[in-house]
Design a protein around this motif. Sequence first.
Motif: not given
Length: 389
Positions: A236-246
């Motif tokens: 599995l490869a996944t990306t996510a962000g929280n507004g400060n970090l990606k």
Amino acid sequence: MKNIFLYLIVTVFVLFSFQYNVFAEEARQLDLKSEGAVLLDSETNAILYAKNADEKMYPASLTKIATAIYAIEKGNLDSIVTVSANAVRQDGTRVYLNEGEQVPLKKLIQGMLINSGNDAAVAIAEYLDGDVKTFAESLNSYLKNKIGVTNTHFTNPNGLHDENHYTTAMDLALITNYALKNPTFAEIFGTKVLDWQGQSWSTRILTHHRMLKGELPYPGISGGKTGYTTEAKQTLATTAGNGNLKLTAVVLKSDLKNDKYKDTAVLFDYGFKGYQHETINQGVIFKSGNKEFYPESDIVITEDVSGNIKTVNDEGLLSIENNNGQVLQKVQLKYKDPPKSKSAEIKSKKANKKESPLILLNTLIGLLLITGAGTLIQRQRRRKVSRYY
């Protein structure tokens, strides 16, 4: 006696350092089921967590991340690809292309990434390089020379099993981060649903990634790709962000499908909670011995919220480490030429003062010689004229 004492001190220091690093490694272990795992900052490539990161493993359909960015950069997305019989015969997940069907390149990339179409992947490879073997050679060269990965060797565009088809969690994370810089790739990588009109079927293809699809909710998921073969197990490869970090997470070789999603959530929790961005402003000076180095422009780095240590070596390579001794990121700085010392400036001024009278004297001598030569020439002319008369 002094040498023996020095040897004992060095030995104790080395042993202590080794024990400290082992302790730091143990303190950072997360409860992951996957055999290989990497968590990177998507923007800075800072390594936030790694487990067997450089161990060669089978990627299964995560291969298609590499195929996609290679195709986007090399091909014309609007060009029309004619599907071959070889592409149609591919095993596993497909988008059910027909032999002779003509499909835009971008649509094939969408079918390959979103619905993991093995037939679409081969159609892309044959369009780009003529056949799968030549494609694999070109792709490997591209990954090594353009992206800089060194532990990857692919034999096909889709990840169907081959003993010589392998990569690492670290390489896959770096490939994904490189690909994310391309807006077309990022758009397709984050697509959940796509209306598909083909010769053999008209449907809505859905991403297989359960976190991206929303079946296993996690805030900020922005893209993903799944993979599975008997030999590779779950990937599995996944990306996510929280507004400060990606963040980019890659997990390899999970026994159970849900394990790879749980591991990914654990990695994201760890990264978003423990790290932040900081900017090193242009011109800030870092010293190594008598040498000084500086960034030519503002640089964004990733730091541990609990504290960091910045060190620079004699070549100007800046290392950002957390308090456990884990190197998060390395940045190359520029060497600052040392200013001339006052003594050197004084010597230079004295030398200039000494040279000035000499230059003046030489100039005067030159003028006198020219004047004298002119006078002699005039006298000789007068003598010739008087003789003539």
